[in-house]
Design a protein around this motif. Structure first.
Motif, PDB file in Angstrom:
ATOM      1  N   GLY A  16       0.853  -1.349  -0.152  1.00 50.65           N
ATOM      2  CA  GLY A  16       0.072   0.007   0.032  1.00 50.65           C
ATOM      3  C   GLY A  16       0.817   1.400   0.001  1.00 50.65           C
ATOM      4  N   SER A  17      -0.097   2.610  -0.088  1.00 53.28           N
ATOM      5  CA  SER A  17       0.814   3.629  -0.028  1.00 53.28           C
ATOM      6  C   SER A  17       1.592   3.989   1.233  1.00 53.28           C
ATOM      7  CB  SER A  17      -0.177   4.907  -0.527  1.00 53.28           C
ATOM      8  OG  SER A  17      -1.229   4.530  -1.532  1.00 53.28           O
ATOM      9  N   GLY A  18       2.709   4.488   1.286  1.00 53.92           N
ATOM     10  CA  GLY A  18       3.315   4.841   2.245  1.00 53.92           C
ATOM     11  C   GLY A  18       4.187   3.696   2.888  1.00 53.92           C
ATOM     12  N   ALA A  19       4.272   2.645   2.276  1.00 56.50           N
ATOM     13  CA  ALA A  19       4.984   1.220   2.650  1.00 56.50           C
ATOM     14  C   ALA A  19       6.575   1.536   2.338  1.00 56.50           C
ATOM     15  CB  ALA A  19       4.407   0.040   2.084  1.00 56.50           C
ATOM     16  N   GLY A  20       6.867   2.418   1.452  1.00 57.14           N
ATOM     17  CA  GLY A  20       8.252   2.802   1.214  1.00 57.14           C
ATOM     18  C   GLY A  20       8.899   2.075  -0.037  1.00 57.14           C
ATOM     19  N   LYS A  21       7.798   1.806  -1.038  1.00 60.35           N
ATOM     20  CA  LYS A  21       8.216   1.056  -2.215  1.00 60.35           C
ATOM     21  C   LYS A  21       9.143   1.936  -3.190  1.00 60.35           C
ATOM     22  CE  LYS A  21       3.900   0.708  -3.623  1.00 60.35           C
ATOM     23  NZ  LYS A  21       3.344   1.430  -2.368  1.00 60.35           N
ATOM     24  N   SER A  22       8.561   3.211  -3.277  1.00 64.07           N
ATOM     25  CA  SER A  22       9.596   4.210  -4.177  1.00 64.07           C
ATOM     26  C   SER A  22      10.873   4.472  -3.556  1.00 64.07           C
ATOM     27  CB  SER A  22       8.536   5.282  -4.416  1.00 64.07           C
ATOM     28  OG  SER A  22       7.462   5.027  -5.050  1.00 64.07           O
ATOM     29  N   SER A  23      10.717   4.635  -2.238  1.00 67.44           N
ATOM     30  CA  SER A  23      12.196   4.958  -1.529  1.00 67.44           C
ATOM     31  C   SER A  23      12.984   3.586  -1.804  1.00 67.44           C
ATOM     32  CB  SER A  23      11.921   5.177  -0.002  1.00 67.44           C
ATOM     33  OG  SER A  23      10.985   6.103  -0.128  1.00 67.44           O
ATOM     34  N   ARG A  27      16.770   3.905  -3.828  1.00 64.63           N
ATOM     35  CA  ARG A  27      18.080   3.741  -3.451  1.00 64.63           C
ATOM     36  C   ARG A  27      18.882   2.300  -3.637  1.00 64.63           C
ATOM     37  NH1 ARG A  27      14.699   2.847   1.029  1.00 64.63           N
ATOM     38  NH2 ARG A  27      15.076   0.965   1.878  1.00 64.63           N
ATOM     39  N   GLN A 116       4.626   7.216   7.696  1.00 59.02           N
ATOM     40  CA  GLN A 116       5.371   7.695   6.384  1.00 59.02           C
ATOM     41  C   GLN A 116       4.448   8.185   5.484  1.00 59.02           C
ATOM     42  OE1 GLN A 116       8.948   4.325   6.480  1.00 59.02           O
ATOM     43  NE2 GLN A 116       7.307   3.901   5.076  1.00 59.02           N
ATOM     44  N   THR A 119       4.850  12.023   5.637  1.00 55.36           N
ATOM     45  CA  THR A 119       5.855  12.431   5.003  1.00 55.36           C
ATOM     46  C   THR A 119       5.964  12.246   3.593  1.00 55.36           C
ATOM     47  OG1 THR A 119       7.414  10.587   5.259  1.00 55.36           O
ATOM     48  CG2 THR A 119       6.957  12.051   7.220  1.00 55.36           C
ATOM     49  N   ARG A 120       4.794  11.679   2.934  1.00 60.18           N
ATOM     50  CA  ARG A 120       4.993  11.284   1.602  1.00 60.18           C
ATOM     51  C   ARG A 120       4.938  12.601   0.610  1.00 60.18           C
ATOM     52  NH1 ARG A 120       1.441   8.877  -1.904  1.00 60.18           N
ATOM     53  NH2 ARG A 120       2.346   6.681  -2.868  1.00 60.18           N
ATOM     54  N   PRO A 156      10.602  -0.984   8.034  1.00 60.62           N
ATOM     55  CA  PRO A 156      11.243   0.106   7.135  1.00 60.62           C
ATOM     56  C   PRO A 156      12.706  -0.458   7.314  1.00 60.62           C
ATOM     57  CG  PRO A 156       9.975   1.393   8.695  1.00 60.62           C
ATOM     58  CD  PRO A 156       9.950  -0.338   8.998  1.00 60.62           C
ATOM     59  N   VAL A 157      13.400  -0.506   5.990  1.00 65.70           N
ATOM     60  CA  VAL A 157      14.778  -1.013   5.887  1.00 65.70           C
ATOM     61  C   VAL A 157      15.479   0.387   5.769  1.00 65.70           C
ATOM     62  CG1 VAL A 157      16.178  -2.156   4.144  1.00 65.70           C
ATOM     63  CG2 VAL A 157      14.009  -2.559   4.363  1.00 65.70           C
ATOM     64  N   LEU A 159      18.005   3.501   5.176  1.00 61.62           N
ATOM     65  CA  LEU A 159      18.036   4.361   4.125  1.00 61.62           C
ATOM     66  C   LEU A 159      19.422   4.535   3.628  1.00 61.62           C
ATOM     67  CD1 LEU A 159      15.231   7.154   4.690  1.00 61.62           C
ATOM     68  CD2 LEU A 159      15.265   5.218   3.240  1.00 61.62           C
TER      69      LEU A 159
HETATM   70  N1  ADP Z   1      13.103   3.048   5.468  1.00 60.61           N
HETATM   71  C1  ADP Z   1      12.500   4.220   5.683  1.00 60.61           C
HETATM   72  N2  ADP Z   1      12.974   4.859   6.668  1.00 60.61           N
HETATM   73  C2  ADP Z   1      12.469   6.058   7.100  1.00 60.61           C
HETATM   74  N3  ADP Z   1      11.582   6.786   6.097  1.00 60.61           N
HETATM   75  C3  ADP Z   1      10.994   6.244   4.857  1.00 60.61           C
HETATM   76  C4  ADP Z   1      11.591   4.932   4.649  1.00 60.61           C
HETATM   77  N4  ADP Z   1      11.182   4.406   3.412  1.00 60.61           N
HETATM   78  C5  ADP Z   1      10.338   5.423   3.219  1.00 60.61           C
HETATM   79  N5  ADP Z   1      10.259   6.398   4.017  1.00 60.61           N
HETATM   80  C6  ADP Z   1       9.630   7.705   3.882  1.00 60.61           C
HETATM   81  O1  ADP Z   1       8.212   7.089   3.768  1.00 60.61           O
HETATM   82  C7  ADP Z   1       7.382   7.972   2.689  1.00 60.61           C
HETATM   83  C8  ADP Z   1       6.865   7.150   1.894  1.00 60.61           C
HETATM   84  O2  ADP Z   1       7.628   6.391   1.141  1.00 60.61           O
HETATM   85  P1  ADP Z   1       7.553   5.899  -0.212  1.00 60.61           P
HETATM   86  O3  ADP Z   1       8.526   5.203  -0.647  1.00 60.61           O
HETATM   87  O4  ADP Z   1       7.089   7.107  -1.067  1.00 60.61           O
HETATM   88  O5  ADP Z   1       6.258   5.007  -0.314  1.00 60.61           O
HETATM   89  P2  ADP Z   1       5.408   4.208  -1.349  1.00 60.61           P
HETATM   90  O6  ADP Z   1       6.100   4.454  -2.716  1.00 60.61           O
HETATM   91  O7  ADP Z   1       5.275   3.017  -1.002  1.00 60.61           O
HETATM   92  O8  ADP Z   1       3.990   4.873  -1.011  1.00 60.61           O
HETATM   93  C9  ADP Z   1       8.477   9.020   2.114  1.00 60.61           C
HETATM   94  O9  ADP Z   1       8.457  10.413   2.480  1.00 60.61           O
HETATM   95  C10 ADP Z   1       9.727   8.249   2.298  1.00 60.61           C
HETATM   96  O10 ADP Z   1      10.757   9.290   2.724  1.00 60.61           O
END
Ligand code: ADP
Ligand code: MG
Length: 166
Positions: A16-23, A27, A116, A119-120, A156-157, A159
């Protein structure tokens, strides 16, 4: 979880959204590996959230997906992939091009996603986060659907740049 993939693998991020996929993708892998529906919706309409552009975004994604898989280039699908028919389509394209299809399942707690989400880049309404929670498949389901390999991420893995899996 090894998160290394053979060259030419189709890697589908699921969560889902905010799970950290794009981040996570940003990286680890070169930007050109990543196909992201949000980006194509934004290019079509100036708004990543404009669902009216999902059909054209999906067409662009499919063109690039076939272009890359036909060249045996590793390709990362960065969308939620929460709907079974979306995943079935991606698996079918990988099979067509005789490439492995791997899933990275983002099974992180709702509270982490909520935190998360705030902060997205584009904050998603809470009811959407909750609906997505219901749709999250298990690793077993993903394997049964035809993914050849599933990695599950439950927290969260860090960064720090890793660039594993090239
Ligand atoms: N491992 C992490 N540790 C800390 N913050 C994270 C981590 N992964 C993502 N975030 C933060 O959480 C927010 C959502 O991450 P994002 O990669 O956009 O999620 P998704 O693509 O799944 O919606 C972003 O602001 C990102 O910087
Ligand atoms: Mg994202």
């Amino acid at each position: 979880m090894n998160l290394t993939f053979d060259p030419g693998t189709l890697i589908v991020l699921v969560g889902g959204s905010g799970a950290g996929k794009s981040s996570f993708a940003d990286r680890r892998w070169p930007a050109t590996w990543r196909l992201c529906l949000d980006d194509y919706r934004a290019l079509a309409t100036d708004s990543a959230a404009d669902q009216s552009a999902t059909p054209v975004a999906a067409q662009i994604q499919d063109l690039l997906l076939d272009a890359r898989l036909s060249r045996a280039l590793t390709t990362v699908i960065d969308s939620t992939a929460l709907l079974p028919h979306v995943r079935a389509h991606l698996i079918a394209r990988a099979r067509y091009w005789q490439r492995p299809a791997a899933a990275v399942l983002f099974d992180v707690p709702l509270e982490t996603r909520r935190a998360q989400n705030t902060t997205r880049e584009r904050v998603v309404p809470d009811h959407v986060l909750l609906d997505q929670e219901q749709l999250l498949p298990t690793a077993e389901q993903l394997l049964a659907e035809g993914f050849t390999h599933v990695d599950r991420i439950t927290a969260p893995v860090g960064l720090a740049p890793a660039r594993a899996g090239r």
